[in-house]
Structures are given as C-alpha cells and as structure tokens.
Scaffold this motif. Structure first.
Motif, PDB file in Angstrom:
ATOM      1  N   PRO A 174      15.062  29.913  73.308  1.00  0.00           N
ATOM      2  CA  PRO A 174      16.106  30.936  73.088  1.00  0.00           C
ATOM      3  C   PRO A 174      16.447  31.729  74.342  1.00  0.00           C
ATOM      4  N   LEU A 175      15.757  31.471  75.447  1.00  0.00           N
ATOM      5  CA  LEU A 175      16.104  32.155  76.697  1.00  0.00           C
ATOM      6  C   LEU A 175      17.399  31.635  77.302  1.00  0.00           C
ATOM      7  N   VAL A 176      17.810  30.464  76.857  1.00  0.00           N
ATOM      8  CA  VAL A 176      19.058  29.892  77.391  1.00  0.00           C
ATOM      9  C   VAL A 176      20.233  30.571  76.705  1.00  0.00           C
ATOM     10  N   PRO A 177      21.155  31.198  77.451  1.00  0.00           N
ATOM     11  CA  PRO A 177      22.270  31.930  76.815  1.00  0.00           C
ATOM     12  C   PRO A 177      23.177  31.032  75.975  1.00  0.00           C
ATOM     13  N   THR A 178      23.369  29.795  76.385  1.00  0.00           N
ATOM     14  CA  THR A 178      24.271  28.924  75.619  1.00  0.00           C
ATOM     15  C   THR A 178      23.726  28.647  74.227  1.00  0.00           C
ATOM     16  N   HIS A 179      22.415  28.692  74.070  1.00  0.00           N
ATOM     17  CA  HIS A 179      21.853  28.469  72.743  1.00  0.00           C
ATOM     18  C   HIS A 179      22.200  29.617  71.797  1.00  0.00           C
ATOM     19  N   TRP A 180      22.334  30.801  72.330  1.00  0.00           N
ATOM     20  CA  TRP A 180      22.736  31.933  71.495  1.00  0.00           C
ATOM     21  C   TRP A 180      24.171  31.761  71.021  1.00  0.00           C
ATOM     22  N   THR A 181      25.030  31.258  71.908  1.00  0.00           N
ATOM     23  CA  THR A 181      26.423  31.025  71.517  1.00  0.00           C
ATOM     24  C   THR A 181      26.509  29.961  70.430  1.00  0.00           C
ATOM     25  N   GLU A 182      25.755  28.878  70.618  1.00  0.00           N
ATOM     26  CA  GLU A 182      25.767  27.820  69.614  1.00  0.00           C
ATOM     27  C   GLU A 182      25.183  28.316  68.294  1.00  0.00           C
ATOM     28  N   ALA A 183      24.122  29.099  68.388  1.00  0.00           N
ATOM     29  CA  ALA A 183      23.519  29.609  67.171  1.00  0.00           C
ATOM     30  C   ALA A 183      24.455  30.568  66.453  1.00  0.00           C
ATOM     31  N   GLY A 184      25.120  31.449  67.206  1.00  0.00           N
ATOM     32  CA  GLY A 184      26.062  32.372  66.572  1.00  0.00           C
ATOM     33  C   GLY A 184      27.192  31.638  65.886  1.00  0.00           C
ATOM     34  N   GLN A 362      18.398  22.623  65.956  1.00  0.00           N
ATOM     35  CA  GLN A 362      17.112  23.148  66.420  1.00  0.00           C
ATOM     36  C   GLN A 362      17.290  24.399  67.272  1.00  0.00           C
ATOM     37  N   ALA A 363      18.358  24.442  68.056  1.00  0.00           N
ATOM     38  CA  ALA A 363      18.601  25.643  68.865  1.00  0.00           C
ATOM     39  C   ALA A 363      18.861  26.846  67.976  1.00  0.00           C
TER      40      ALA A 363
END
Length: 817
Positions: A174-184, A362-363
């Motif tokens: 979750p430290l990768v910022p793009t994973h937050w965008t995908e998760a949101g 998974q992200a």
C-alpha cells in the motif's frame, strides 16, 4: 488478474470468540462417538473399499495441486478408515484368544534338541496354523492402520505447507500511490454496484409489496430493540447496581453482582439481535452483501460481548467487583478500549465477508486492510500501556509490610500481565510494518488472534472469579481472607481452566479442529513405551486409585491412632511403629493396585526396576541403607519413641522414628537428625530399653578424722528417705579410697525412673550437705603448702628498688602531682 477466492487471498478468517467456543464444543462432541458411529467404526469397509480409499488419497497427494478443502475431505475419509482399523486391532479376535489359550495348555514348546510326543507336536502345529489364520484379520487391520496413519500425516503436512504459503503470501504494497488510486476506483465501483442493486430491489413491485406487508413487524422490532437498548437496559442496570450496593451479606452481594453481569450481556444482545433481524425481514439486501448480511448477528454479538467484557473486567462504577485492580480513570479507559477492540474485530470480519461477495483486486485488499491494521495496532498499544500503568500503580493491600510489597511486585499474575502487555506492544509495532510491506495475511495473524486471546483471557478470569465464589461459598470460607489466598484451591481451579482454554487459544492462533482431535486421540490411545501403554485414561485411573488408597490408609491410621490403639496396652513407641508401618504398607499396596488398575505391565516395570537397581546400588546406597535400617528399627525396636539414648556423641529423647532418619531432642531442646544406619551399625546406649530403672553413683568426701559410722548413717539415710530411689536393690555406701585431702565414699542407689537422675542427684546433695553440717562432719577442700626459697634476698631486692624510686618522687612538682 482478479481472484475471487477469499481464502486464497486473505487466508483463513480469524473467528470471533463465540465461534471459537462453538467450534471447541463441537470438536469435543465429535470426540464422543454415538452408537451408530461406533457400530460403523467397528465394522471396517471391505478390502476393495479400503484399497480404493488409499488409492484416491495417494493420487490426490501426488497431484500436488489439491485445495485445502479437498485435502480435508479426503482426510476425514482416511480418518474413518483409521478409526475402524484401530477398533479392529484393539478388539482383537476372540477365536485367536481361545486358540492361544489351548496352545498355552500344551505347555512351552520344546527347547532346541529336545522332542515331545507325536500327538502333542501334531496338535501344537495344528493350533499354530489355526492361530495364524485367526489373527489374519487383525494383522490386515494393523497394516491398514499403519497406512492410514502415514496418509494422514502426509495430508496434514500438505495442509500446513499450503497454509504457511498463504500466510506468507505477499500482496501489492500500500506504499505505492497508484495502488491507492486503483483501490479507490474499485471501492467506488463496488459501492455503485451495491447502490444499484439496492435501488433495483426497491423498485421491484414484489419487493415493495413485501415491504408493505412486513412494515408493522419492522416497526415493532425497531421500537422494542431501541427500547431495550436505550431505556430498559440502563434502568435495569442502575437498579441492580443500587441493590448490590445496599445488599447486606456476602451471598446477597454476590447474587446481585452476578445478575448485574448477566443483564449487561443479555439485554444488549437481545436489543441488538432485534435490530439486526430487521435486515433479513426486509429482504432487499443486494447480492453483493449476502455474506455480510448473514454475518450481522455475529457482528452484533461481538460488539455486545466486547462491551460486556469491558464492564466485567474494569467495572468503572463498582470498584469492589473489578477483576483488574485499577483506579476509576483507568477503568473507564479500559471499558472504551474493549469496546474499540470489539469494533475492530467486527470491521475485520466485515471486510472479509465483503471480499467473499466481491472479487476485489489484491491491491485493493492490501489498501483496505491497512486502516484496519493501524486501528488495531493503536488500540493494542493503548491497551498495553493501560495494563502496564495499572499494574505498576496497583495499590498494596492494607497492612502489608515493605518486604511483602516487594514480593507483591513479583507476583505471578503481575508478571503475566507484563508479558501480555509486551506481546501487545510488539504486535502493535510489527503489524503495521508487515502490512506496509505487503504481507496482509501475516499482519492480520499478528493482530486479530491477539485481540481474541485477550478476550479469552478476560472470560477465563471471569470464570475463575465465579468458580472461586461458588467454591468458597460451598466450603464456608471468606474469599478475601488469608486462608483462601494460601489455599491450593485457586491453583487447582487455574489448572483446570487452563486445560479448558488451551484448545480455544490453539484454535484462535490457527490450529484446526482436526489438530485438536489428533491431540485428544493421542492422549486417549496413549504412547507405547516398550510394553507399557501410557494414555490419559490410564494415568487418570492410576492417580485416582492411588489417591483413594492413600486416603483410605490415612483414615485407617487416624482410626488406629485415636480409637483402637489407646485401648490396648501398647506403649507410645509401639503405637507409633504400628501406625507408621501400616502407612508404608498401605502406600505400597495402593501403588501396586493403582498400577494394576491402570493396565500397566508389572513385568516391564520389574525390568525397569532391575535396570535402575544398578544405579541405586552405586548412587543411592546410603539412602537405601538408611531405609532398610529404618525398617529394622520399626520391626526389632531396639529403640522406641520416648527412649533416652546416647549415639554419635549426642544424648536425648527419641521423638520420631521415620524410614530414613530418627529425630532426637537433646536436653537443650535441640533437634538432632540421626541417620538410621548409625543406629543400626553404630554403638547406641539406651537407658530405657528394658526398664526405666537406672543406677546413680554419687561421690562424697569427708575430712580426715571424721566419724565414719556417723557419715555412713547420714549418707544411707539420705538415700533411703528419697522417694525417687528404689528400696530394692537397697542403697549401698562404698569406702573407695584415701584421697589427698579427704576420705572418699561412693553412694550407689537405683532410681525408679532414670530420667530423673539429675533431679535426684541434686536433692541428695542438698540433704547430705545439710546433714553433714548439722552432725559436725567437715567436708574438706584441697589445701596446699607454699614454700619460698631465698626469701632474704627477695626482701633485700624489694627494699633496694623502693629506695631508688624515692628521689624521683621528691622531684615531682605540685602541678605534676
């Protein structure tokens, strides 16, 4: 790539406490077979069916891609096969036992080089062949049992390896910022789909008709549930609190406290379940929330249980009922932290249920799990700080000394609380780091089971306090007294509670019900040590029979000591020897009966005892020598309790004769422990072995020129007039010599009780001295003549020295003087 399987992405869900208890009860119930299951186990499947099961299991294991569910199903089938084979092996064959008895009746087979009668040899060969055929089913069952054991171990190994891989599976960090965008984006899509399904259900005419029909029931459930939660529960709790505070007497206070504790759980649980029941009654739940909706009653119970456990442990309004001795401020904080931990558990289960309803990436799972882990870590850290602070600030008991307070700082319960607080801090630090690295399952396994373990320990503490109250009431003892705190009863209760909670804690930390069942099977079937089979039932039988024998022996000893032996003419030493010997005999018989009742092979124990005898002969020969000497003392009784003896330079009375040593009380009231071997192998002087009569020899001296006849009469009269001296043999006076300054006599007399020798001697000396003085007989004392040589020279030297010191004395000034 999306993965739908929640078990493969997140790992096995962490079950709440109620589910763990239910699984534990279910696992214990499954260990007690019903008659139908027992009948099925006693009749094993055919050879073809057994071979088919073995082949399917081997194929599944060799494939290497079987799921955990498939392995568990196959394991259950192999376990049934193993149980049937075990029953067959343990039951044996009646026909084989009969043939073995017939074979034994023929006597032992002839030794090498010897022969026996032809008819007997033929009959022996016939019976041996028939015995081999009768034992064939048992042999096959034993072979099947070995194969099943091996297959079960292989299946368990594969399951554990898969679980370990799943636990260490790494998700996108979750430290990768793009994973937050995908998760949101995915969460918003999920919310939109849920909203769309909900609107579709509300626009459905059949759903609307259903809503209109259940509308009164929904309002009733909502009204009653809110009424119970908002009005009934607080008022009932307040009234019971007032009643408990005004109650007089310990039973009434405990009764109101227990009722108050139950109401704190039952009323909120009732209100929450009524509100939760509205959701399935409406029947408009979207398909993407099916598992979450089905989980709502359990989530409500988790939150209610967290609320109840917080008030049970900390009891902020009732300090007398607190299980943890914290102050009021810490108690209020403890209740809030327990409630937050319950919310964290409910939130974690909700996320897992939603992951089962929807195939998140998974992200997304990694990002969504991060806040839950952080909240759980924060609550664990604060709870650890609360435990540590409350443990350090716990007020000492009234009247406790400084040394006692220092010891109280190291009580086991305080050390245990510090250990739990340390684990919570470690988990609070490591879990967020692990989830940031992408190990979501590992971080959950470090945080959630620990929260459940804290809840289980809290429930165990509540059960311990409840059991102690009940037991103290039954035995009529004050639980707050020092007698109760020093009793072994709390240790026994803690031991059995620990045994009961151990499977629950094991299930919490990832053990499977089959693991618990395997442990139970190992305990019941036992461990084979040579020819000895040690199992749980045999150990329990051994302890129960030996304890019963020991109690019966102690009762018989007490009966003999208090009721039977006092009516006999035996002396105290004989009574004690008889009671002691009976005690050792009873212990020996109890041990033999217990070993036989437990089914242990005494022949094997004899072999072990023979092997240990070598070590005993070298290392324990002194102890064995003392033991044998103690038995000899109890049987031959050369000394007995109450005797006055002298041994190894010590003199005193024998107070106790045990198997290893004898305790002697000296005349200075000191206890001397003498090994029994010294009493048997050494020289012992026993003044009271055959009788209490003893001789007193009193030396007396008179001056030269004294009247001897008068002296003899005085001394003999003093002896005859004393009550402690026997008339027969009569006292004697012997003239034993002419001393340097006296005429020496010896007054010899026999005492009635030799233990009074010092008192009699003192009385005789008093009376003899007074009588001799009154008769004018002089008691001499040593006299010496001093002869000084050259006295004239000595006087001259003294005078000369005195004359030399006079001028010096004249020169002294008055000030010097």
């Amino acid at each position: 790539m999306r993965k739908r399987c929640f078990g493969s992405d997140i790992g096995r869900p962490t079950r709440p406490l109620t589910l763990l208890v239910a699984l534990l009860c279910l696992s214990w119930l499954t260990l007690i077979p019903s008659p139908a299951i027992a009948a099925e186990a006693s009749s094993p499947p055919s050879d073809a069916a057994q071979e088919a099961i073995v082949q399917r299991t081997q194929t599944l294991l060799d494939s290497g891609n079987a799921s955990v569910e498939q392995l568990n199903e196959q394991r259950a089938e192999v376990a049934r096969l193993r149980d049937a084979a075990t029953a067959r092996v343990q039951g044996g064959s009646v026909e084989a036992r009969v043939m073995q008895a017939q074979l034994d009746s023929l006597g032992p087979p002839p030794a090498e080089g010897e022969t026996e009668a032809e008819d007997i040899a033929a009959r022996r060969a016939e019976l041996e062949n028939a015995l081999a055929q009768a034992n064939e089913p048992v042999r096959k069952a034993r072979e099947t049992l070995q194969r099943a054991e091996l297959l079960i171990r292989e299946i368990d190994g594969q399951i554990r390896r898969q679980e370990a891989r799943q636990l260490l599976k790494r998700f996108p960090s979750p430290l990768v910022p793009t994973h937050w965008t995908e998760a949101g984006t995915e969460v918003l899509l999920y919310v939109a789909r849920v909203h769309g399904e909900l609107e579709a259900n509300l626009e459905n005419e059949s759903k609307r008709a259903h809503l209109r029909s259940v509308y009164p029931q929904v309002l009733l459930l909502a009204a009653v549930g809110l009424l119970v939660l908002i009005i009934v529960q607080p008022r009932a709790v307040n009234r019971l609190e007032d009643a408990a505070s005004r109650a007089e007497g310990r039973p009434r206070r405990w009764f109101f406290s227990i009722m108050l504790n139950l109401l704190r759980f039952l009323l909120p649980a009732l209100g929450a379940l009524m509100l939760v029941e509205i959701v399935p009654l409406l029947d408009i739940t979207p398909a993407l929330l099916n598992r979450t909706a089905a989980l709502l009653p359990l989530l409500a119970l988790i939150i209610v249980m967290a609320h109840w456990l917080g008030h049970t442990l900390f009891s902020p309004k009732e300090p007398a009922n607190r299980l943890l001795p914290f102050d009021d401020g810490l108690a209020h904080r403890g209740v809030r932290l327990c409630q937050w931990l319950g919310v964290v558990l409910a939130l974690d289960m909700t996320l897992k249920a939603q992951a089962l309803d929807y195939s998140f990436q998974q992200a997304t799972l990694s990002v969504v799990s991060l806040p839950v882990i952080f909240i759980a870590s924060t609550m664990l850290w604060r709870f650890a700080f609360l435990l540590r602070k409350g443990n350090d600030e716990a007020p000492p008991e009234t009247g406790m000394s400084a040394d006692t307070e220092e010891l109280e700082d190291h009580k086991p319960e305080q050390s245990f609380l510090r250990f739990i607080a340390m684990l919570m801090r470690i988990s609070a630090i490591v879990s967020p780091i692990v989830v940031l690295l992408g190990y979501v399952n590992l971080s959950r396994q470090m945080a959630m089971p620990l929260i459940l373990t804290i809840a289980e320990l809290g429930i165990a503490l509540f059960l311990y306090r409840l059991l102690m109250i009940v037991l103290d009431t039954l035995v009529g003892r004050d639980s707050s007294s020092n007698e109760s705190s020093m009793s072994l009863l709390p240790i026994i209760v803690i031991f059995f509670l620990s045994l009961a909670m151990l499977p629950v804690v094991a299930l919490t930390w990832g053990a499977r019900p089959t693991d618990i069942a395997e442990v139970w099977r190992l305990l019941t079937s036992g461990v084979q040590l040579g020819d000895i089979n040690l199992s749980l039932d045999s150990i329990i039988m051994l302890v129960l029979v030996f304890t019963s024998g020991l109690l019966i022996t102690r009762w018989v000893q007490r009966l003999l000591r208090t009721s039977v032996l006092p009516r006999t003419r035996l002396d105290t030493g004989a009574r004690n020897a008889l009671v002691t010997g009976l005690g050792y005999l009873g212990m020996t018989l109890a041990a033999l009966v217990a070993v036989s009742s437990a089914g242990l092979n005494l022949a094997s124990l004899a072999v072990v005892a023979g092997a240990l005898s070598v070590g005993i002969g070298f290392g324990l020969q002194t102890i064995v020598s003392n033991f044998v000497s103690g038995i000899i003392l109890l049987i031959e009784r050369p000394i007995k309790q109450g005797d006055w003896i002298e041994v190894s330079g010590y003199a005193g009375y024998v107070r106790k004769i045990s198997v290893r040593s004898t305790r002697i009380e000296t005349f200075d009231s000191h206890d001397v422990i003498v090994p029994n071997s010294d009493l048997i192998a050494g020289v012992v002087k026993n003044m009271t072995l055959s009788s209490k009569m003893g001789r007193l020899i009193l030396p007396v001296g008179v001056a030269y020129g004294s009247d001897l006849e008068k002296t003899r009469d005085i001394l003999l009269e003093a002896a005859r007039s004393h009550n402690g001296i026997r008339a027969y043999p009569a006292p004697q006076l012997l003239f034993i010599g002419l001393g340097d300054s006296s005429l020496d006599f010896e007054l010899r007399c026999f005492l009635k009780d030799v233990s009074d020798i010092m008192a009699v001697k003192s009385d005789l000396l008093f009376s003899i001295y007074a009588a001799l003085n009154n008769a004018g007989v002089e008691i001499p004392f040593p006299q010496r003549d001093l002869h000084l040589r050259d006295i004239d020279r000595l006087v001259a030297a003294i005078e000369k020295r005195a004359s030399n010191e006079v001028p010096t004395a004249r020169r002294e000034t008055p000030l010097d003087a």
